[in-house]
Design a protein around this motif. Structure first.
Motif, PDB file in Angstrom:
ATOM      1  N   THR A  90       0.978   9.538  -5.353  1.00 34.47           N
ATOM      2  CA  THR A  90       1.641  10.643  -5.039  1.00 34.47           C
ATOM      3  C   THR A  90       2.793  11.291  -5.818  1.00 34.47           C
ATOM      4  O   THR A  90       2.683  12.438  -6.262  1.00 34.47           O
ATOM      5  CB  THR A  90       2.194  10.711  -3.573  1.00 34.47           C
ATOM      6  OG1 THR A  90       3.219   9.605  -3.521  1.00 34.47           O
ATOM      7  CG2 THR A  90       1.510  10.598  -2.382  1.00 34.47           C
ATOM      8  N   ALA A 126       1.710  19.901  -1.900  1.00 40.35           N
ATOM      9  CA  ALA A 126       1.103  18.373  -2.078  1.00 40.35           C
ATOM     10  C   ALA A 126       2.222  17.450  -1.678  1.00 40.35           C
ATOM     11  O   ALA A 126       2.032  16.173  -1.055  1.00 40.35           O
ATOM     12  CB  ALA A 126       0.538  18.167  -3.312  1.00 40.35           C
ATOM     13  N   ALA A 127       3.453  17.876  -2.318  1.00 40.66           N
ATOM     14  CA  ALA A 127       4.689  16.609  -2.219  1.00 40.66           C
ATOM     15  C   ALA A 127       5.099  16.659  -0.768  1.00 40.66           C
ATOM     16  O   ALA A 127       5.311  15.410  -0.392  1.00 40.66           O
ATOM     17  CB  ALA A 127       5.874  17.403  -3.094  1.00 40.66           C
ATOM     18  N   VAL A 136       0.758   4.146  -2.622  1.00 42.03           N
ATOM     19  CA  VAL A 136       0.466   5.419  -2.143  1.00 42.03           C
ATOM     20  C   VAL A 136       1.433   6.444  -2.812  1.00 42.03           C
ATOM     21  O   VAL A 136       1.599   7.625  -3.409  1.00 42.03           O
ATOM     22  CB  VAL A 136       0.326   5.637  -0.618  1.00 42.03           C
ATOM     23  CG1 VAL A 136       0.474   7.068  -0.375  1.00 42.03           C
ATOM     24  CG2 VAL A 136      -0.822   4.757   0.038  1.00 42.03           C
ATOM     25  N   VAL A 183       0.968  -1.106   0.069  1.00 53.77           N
ATOM     26  CA  VAL A 183       0.062  -0.072   0.085  1.00 53.77           C
ATOM     27  C   VAL A 183       0.854   0.965  -0.084  1.00 53.77           C
ATOM     28  O   VAL A 183       0.464   2.337  -0.545  1.00 53.77           O
ATOM     29  CB  VAL A 183      -0.763  -0.002   1.124  1.00 53.77           C
ATOM     30  CG1 VAL A 183      -1.708   1.420   1.342  1.00 53.77           C
ATOM     31  CG2 VAL A 183      -1.951  -1.226   1.246  1.00 53.77           C
ATOM     32  N   ILE A 198      -5.845   9.515  -0.866  1.00 50.27           N
ATOM     33  CA  ILE A 198      -4.923   8.406  -0.713  1.00 50.27           C
ATOM     34  C   ILE A 198      -4.528   8.235   0.351  1.00 50.27           C
ATOM     35  O   ILE A 198      -4.103   7.092   1.159  1.00 50.27           O
ATOM     36  CB  ILE A 198      -3.760   8.430  -1.872  1.00 50.27           C
ATOM     37  CG1 ILE A 198      -4.587   8.353  -3.226  1.00 50.27           C
ATOM     38  CG2 ILE A 198      -2.836   7.622  -1.818  1.00 50.27           C
ATOM     39  CD1 ILE A 198      -3.629   9.108  -4.289  1.00 50.27           C
ATOM     40  N   LEU A 238      -4.625  13.155  -3.422  1.00 50.18           N
ATOM     41  CA  LEU A 238      -3.700  12.982  -2.234  1.00 50.18           C
ATOM     42  C   LEU A 238      -4.186  12.830  -0.754  1.00 50.18           C
ATOM     43  O   LEU A 238      -3.922  11.817  -0.437  1.00 50.18           O
ATOM     44  CB  LEU A 238      -2.983  14.173  -2.240  1.00 50.18           C
ATOM     45  CG  LEU A 238      -1.457  14.003  -2.029  1.00 50.18           C
ATOM     46  CD1 LEU A 238      -0.625  12.963  -2.838  1.00 50.18           C
ATOM     47  CD2 LEU A 238      -0.750  15.224  -1.868  1.00 50.18           C
ATOM     48  N   LEU A 290       5.203   8.013   7.292  1.00 50.50           N
ATOM     49  CA  LEU A 290       4.539   7.306   8.330  1.00 50.50           C
ATOM     50  C   LEU A 290       3.970   5.898   8.201  1.00 50.50           C
ATOM     51  O   LEU A 290       4.147   5.050   9.133  1.00 50.50           O
ATOM     52  CB  LEU A 290       3.072   8.186   8.468  1.00 50.50           C
ATOM     53  CG  LEU A 290       2.654   8.024  10.016  1.00 50.50           C
ATOM     54  CD1 LEU A 290       3.438   8.901  10.882  1.00 50.50           C
ATOM     55  CD2 LEU A 290       1.083   8.937   9.547  1.00 50.50           C
ATOM     56  N   LEU A 291       3.564   5.585   6.852  1.00 49.71           N
ATOM     57  CA  LEU A 291       3.421   4.295   6.384  1.00 49.71           C
ATOM     58  C   LEU A 291       4.486   3.364   6.677  1.00 49.71           C
ATOM     59  O   LEU A 291       4.651   2.015   7.200  1.00 49.71           O
ATOM     60  CB  LEU A 291       2.898   4.000   5.174  1.00 49.71           C
ATOM     61  CG  LEU A 291       1.285   4.586   5.055  1.00 49.71           C
ATOM     62  CD1 LEU A 291       1.054   4.576   3.627  1.00 49.71           C
ATOM     63  CD2 LEU A 291       0.439   3.911   5.872  1.00 49.71           C
ATOM     64  N   ASP A 317       6.113   2.240  10.268  1.00 51.43           N
ATOM     65  CA  ASP A 317       5.219   1.135  10.668  1.00 51.43           C
ATOM     66  C   ASP A 317       5.838  -0.159   9.809  1.00 51.43           C
ATOM     67  O   ASP A 317       5.816  -1.308  10.732  1.00 51.43           O
ATOM     68  CB  ASP A 317       3.695   1.457  10.275  1.00 51.43           C
ATOM     69  CG  ASP A 317       2.680   0.914  11.299  1.00 51.43           C
ATOM     70  OD1 ASP A 317       3.314   1.188  12.457  1.00 51.43           O
ATOM     71  OD2 ASP A 317       1.950   0.325  10.802  1.00 51.43           O
ATOM     72  N   LEU A 376      -5.046  17.582  -5.167  1.00 55.57           N
ATOM     73  CA  LEU A 376      -4.972  17.698  -3.535  1.00 55.57           C
ATOM     74  C   LEU A 376      -5.676  16.767  -3.055  1.00 55.57           C
ATOM     75  O   LEU A 376      -5.440  15.945  -1.923  1.00 55.57           O
ATOM     76  CB  LEU A 376      -5.082  19.067  -3.201  1.00 55.57           C
ATOM     77  CG  LEU A 376      -3.963  20.147  -2.992  1.00 55.57           C
ATOM     78  CD1 LEU A 376      -4.334  21.317  -2.374  1.00 55.57           C
ATOM     79  CD2 LEU A 376      -2.963  19.349  -1.838  1.00 55.57           C
ATOM     80  N   LEU A 419       3.146  17.008   1.711  1.00 55.91           N
ATOM     81  CA  LEU A 419       2.020  16.113   2.429  1.00 55.91           C
ATOM     82  C   LEU A 419       2.093  14.598   2.095  1.00 55.91           C
ATOM     83  O   LEU A 419       2.258  13.685   3.012  1.00 55.91           O
ATOM     84  CB  LEU A 419       0.502  16.599   2.065  1.00 55.91           C
ATOM     85  CG  LEU A 419      -0.647  16.206   2.663  1.00 55.91           C
ATOM     86  CD1 LEU A 419      -0.662  16.569   4.003  1.00 55.91           C
ATOM     87  CD2 LEU A 419      -1.943  16.693   1.734  1.00 55.91           C
ATOM     88  N   ALA A 420       2.427  14.298   1.050  1.00 54.86           N
ATOM     89  CA  ALA A 420       2.431  13.142   0.516  1.00 54.86           C
ATOM     90  C   ALA A 420       3.862  12.336   1.027  1.00 54.86           C
ATOM     91  O   ALA A 420       3.719  11.191   1.506  1.00 54.86           O
ATOM     92  CB  ALA A 420       2.751  13.080  -1.173  1.00 54.86           C
ATOM     93  N   LEU A 464       3.083  11.418   4.441  1.00 50.53           N
ATOM     94  CA  LEU A 464       2.196  10.190   4.679  1.00 50.53           C
ATOM     95  C   LEU A 464       2.826   9.051   4.455  1.00 50.53           C
ATOM     96  O   LEU A 464       2.909   7.868   5.219  1.00 50.53           O
ATOM     97  CB  LEU A 464       1.121  10.295   3.666  1.00 50.53           C
ATOM     98  CG  LEU A 464      -0.065  11.282   3.846  1.00 50.53           C
ATOM     99  CD1 LEU A 464      -0.942  11.412   2.742  1.00 50.53           C
ATOM    100  CD2 LEU A 464      -0.985  10.756   5.223  1.00 50.53           C
TER     101      LEU A 464
END
Lengths: 419, 433
Positions: A28, A295-296, A24, A20, B331, B328, A305-306, A309, B325, A298-299, A302
């Protein structure tokens, strides 16, 4: 086989999480790359407009020499060599105020020969050939263009060559300030040329474009030769190429300040005009760029974080491997390899997806400049930023695990206790 | 998302405001009427509620007038030498906006087709940014640089009428002060006809022009003079004409530059102008050639239609990036939900083994998700109210962002929730051991 198992085994359900995470990352990266392709296309459009308008150019010139109008049209006078603009520009002062800009020095002169049955005027430009070619274009018909070392040489346009009756290898005599003639050898004949910041045409002289209001014909010599002819080092005009367009106002300010006591020197720039034309386009582009950067970021967060884990869930495997003799760095290397694989797949597939989904044309407002639709473009930034983003996300995700591997005991993992 | 939406809205309104500032709310009326009626007509236009400004400048192209502007560059007791330039001329009042009110006809000059009306901004770069009074002039930077003058210099301006229906009329205005220098953004920005003039003991002896300079006399590059000077020149010209070719009322200005109160008000303003002009006995006829006719024209490129088109381009672009956005956010939320599902795998299996149905578990998870979303929305609302005013937009923008983000996140997260519920509890527990 064992390597593959070591790398990709032991994830359990977290393996799906890794998939996943890769998925993602793919999406992204596709989103970020699409935005970047549009931004790259927009910047290309803007750079094309910049190439045409050259807002980074600053022109410095002296007052126009009225004597060029006075030049007699008939009579029996000796040859004259007159400056087109009054030679008021001190090169040292100009360089001192240039603020890191590239300085193209010029001496623009007029060679005037009056004979009993006619007259012949020819413009003579003392230039720095290697620099001049950055802003002006020269199309060679025969021979070659001037080089910095060609102190006794000259390149001239075909119309001037015809008017002077000279060909390749012939000599042209130009009267110097002290009354002697300097002989210059023709080393190249130009089919055409476009001299940036050419002076206004005020007198009958050979020209490639008779309808043009600016000089479009003449002899090009090196600045050293023209100084020899003219007998002084001061310049009639000069062009400055600013390191970037945004620095033009500061450089112009410095030049005006430097030449404030010389009322006959004029500094002109095109940056403000260009900025006015492309203002809406650059603003919109900056706005969309900020969105893509957000956006970059933020992506990236995320995905980090994944992956943290995913890495954390292999604690038991690390403990077993450590018990078998694997060093912490070797354990870490296994995780790095996993992260690298996820990042590579995420980058490559993401860019591929973006190339498939990005629109053919994208419109950004440009009312005053009429820059037209933007065609998304792929360049190294479009490829590089998703790659860096993916690698950074995978790398940052590794930090907690790396710290645990190097600083804490893995024994509790084997005994089932709390680490 | 709300901040992005707010910034996009600000940007869109800025685009329109910038376009208005460059003349996108302006339209033109080409007309032919007696000069004596024009000032009254302008006043009537200005009184219309949809109109914010109206001007009728004196232009070279309407009057067939050329300006020869000369500057003294050398003198002794015997002779004076001048350098100068022949250009167009523009006569304006103090209401004329130099940066957006000068329009010239480019292209077709035929009687059957109207040419293209192109806006030519005159951007003052040195000196004062105002219309000149009598005895003052604004000159193009190209001319000022060529001659070597700055604001404060004195010019000698010669206006020459070359009307086809009479002999040329020439008036010279000495000692006109240059109060400003401007850049011209247009097709003729450096196009002027330079000349050198020699005078001996105050009398012109010789004027030298460059070869083939006649073509350059037809340029849109103007010097800017006070309207009174041009009016006076026209009156004198009329007086000097032979009586047999003076036909009734003098025709001078032929263009009204009208600015609507906003870009969106241009169509209504056009209708109001049309009604007004027809009410005054003028007939709509394009191009306006015959006396008593008018034609409403939109300037080429920079007009209200293209301004709205350009603004729409921004909306489309902003929509594209908003979609990116949102994708994003969806997702990311799906990924985070999956992470939560995996960490609560055992809990789900145990609850199923205790008799909870997959539907009940899904419902509880959705309730929990709603709680998380609710908390997130409240937190973001608090953060949003604390943002500085340039960033926190209207409440509808925030509400739209909340709905869009919540909907996409909810769909993506619910899809992730379905995964652990597809298998039996025994199998799930086996997977854990």
């Amino acid at each position: 086989m064992i390597c593959a198992k070591l790398l990709f085994g032991g994830f359990g359900r977290r393996g799906l999480e890794a998939i996943v995470a890769a998925f993602v990352l793919v999406l992204t990266n596709a989103i970020v790359a699409s935005g970047l392709m549009i931004i790259a296309g927009s910047e290309y459009v803007l750079s094309k407009a910049e190439k045409t308008d050259q807002p980074d150019l600053i022109q410095v010139k002296g007052r126009f020499n009225r004597a060029l109008f006075e030049t007699p049209r008939r009579g029996n006078l000796p040859p004259l060599t007159l400056p087109v603009y009054e030679p008021l520009i001190d090169p040292e002062k100009l360089i001192g105020a240039s603020g890191g800009a590239v300085v193209l020095m010029r001496q623009s002169l007029l060679r005037n020969v009056v004979s009993p049955d006619g007259f012949l005027n020819t413009y003579v430009f003392g230039i720095e050939p290697h620099l001049e070619q950055r802003v002006s274009s020269f199309s060679i018909a025969r021979g070659r263009f001037l080089e910095s070392e060609d102190d006794g040489g000259a390149s001239l346009d075909r119309v001037s060559a015809q008017a002077l009756g000279v060909g390749l290898g012939d000599s042209i005599a130009i009267r110097t300030a002290d009354g002697f003639d300097v002989l210059l050898t023709v080393i190249g004949i130009l089919d055409d040329f476009e001299l940036r910041g050419a002076p206004p045409r005020t007198i009958e002289a050979p020209t490639l474009r008779p309808a043009a209001g600016v000089v479009a014909g003449g002899i090009f010599v090196t600045l050293r030769s023209s100084r020899l002819i003219f007998g002084r080092a001061t310049l009639t005009d000069a062009l400055l190429i600013a390191p970037s367009s945004s620095r033009v106002p500061a450089i112009v300010g410095a030049l005006r300040e430097s030449f404030r006591l010389e009322p006959g020197i004029f500094v002109t720039e095109r940056f403000n005009r260009f900025d006015r034309k492309t203002h809406d386009f650059t603003w919109s582009l900056a706005f969309f760029s900020v969105v893509v950067v957000t956006a970059a970021a933020l992506a990236g967060g995320l995905v980090t974080l994944l992956l943290t884990d995913v890495y954390a869930d292999r604690r038991q495997q690390h403990a077993i491997l450590a018990a078998l003799g694997f060093s912490p760095s070797l354990n870490l290397l296994i995780l790095i390899a996993v992260g690298f694989c996820v990042a590579t797949v995420g980058t490559l597939v993401g860019i591929l997806v973006s190339a498939l989904v990005v629109p053919d044309h994208f419109s950004i407002p440009s009312l005053m400049a009429d820059l037209g639709p933007v065609e998304p473009q792929f360049n190294w930034i479009v490829g590089g930023i998703p790659a860096i983003l993916s690698m950074t996300a995978c790398g940052v995700g590794l930090i907690p695990v790396a710290w645990r591997l190097s600083h804490r005991s893995l024994a509790p993992e084997l005994t089932g206790g709390e680490p | 998302m709300a901040v992005f939406g707010q910034q996009a809205e600000i940007r869109q309104s800025t685009i329109l405001r910038d376009y208005e500032a460059t003349g996108a709310a302006t339209f033109l009326v080409e007309f032919r009427t007696a000069e004596s009626e024009i000032d009254e007509l302008i006043e009537a236009v200005r009184r219309l509620p949809e109109i914010s400004a109206a001007e009728a400048p004196y232009r070279s192209s309407d009057l067939d007038v050329i300006a020869h502007t000369a500057f003294l560059v050398f003198q002794n007791e015997k002779q004076q030498e001048y350098l100068g330039a022949s250009t167009a001329v523009l006569g304006v009042t103090d209401r004329f906006d130099l940066a957006r009110d000068y329009y010239e006809t480019i292209g077709s000059q035929s009687t059957s087709r109207a040419g293209t009306q192109l806006g030519i901004p005159l951007i003052v770069t040195d000196g004062v940014t105002r219309a000149p009074s009598r005895g003052e002039v604004l000159v193009p930077a190209a001319v000022a640089d060529y001659v070597g003058v700055r604001p404060g210099a004195l010019a000698s301006i010669e206006l020459k009428s070359e009307a086809s229906d009479g002999p040329p009329v020439v008036h010279r205005y000495p000692d006109v002060e240059v109060i400003g220098v401007f850049d011209v953004i247009g097709p003729d920005e450096g196009r002027f006809a330079p000349f050198w003039r020699l005078a001996a003991r105050g009398r012109d002896v010789l004027t030298v022009r460059r070869p083939a300079a006649e073509n350059e006399l037809r340029t849109t590059l103007p010097i800017v003079l006070n309207t009174e000077l041009l009016r006076e020149f026209l009156t004198d010209q009329q007086k000097l004409r032979p009586p047999e070719i003076v036909s009734g009322d003098m025709v001078g200005r032929r263009q009204l530059v009208i600015r609507a109160s906003a870009i969106f008000a241009v169509p209504a303003a056009e209708e109001a102008i049309e009604r007004l002009l027809k009410g005054r006995g003028l007939s709509g006829n394009c191009p306006a050639i015959s006396l008593g006719s008018f034609c409403i024209v939109l300037p080429e490129r920079n007009n209200f239609v293209t301004a709205q088109t350009e603004q729409a381009k921004f909306s489309t672009g902003a929509g594209f990036f908003t979609a990116l956005l949102l994708a994003l956010v969806a997702i990311g939320n799906a990924g985070l939900q999956l992470q939560a599902v995996i960490s609560r795998w055992r809990e789900h299996a145990v609850l199923q083994a205790l008799g909870f149905t997959p539907l009940q578990l899904l419902l509880y998870s959705i309730l929990r998700l709603c709680l998380v979303f609710g908390t997130a929305i409240v937190a973001s609302a608090v953060a949003w109210t604390m943002l500085p005013s340039p960033f926190n937009g209207s409440f509808p923008a925030f509400a739209t962002a909340v709905v869009l983000c919540s909907a996409t996140s909810f769909i993506a997260a619910t899809a992730a929730l379905l995964w652990p519920l597809r298998s039996r509890p025994g199998r799930q527990i086996r997977e854990l051991t």
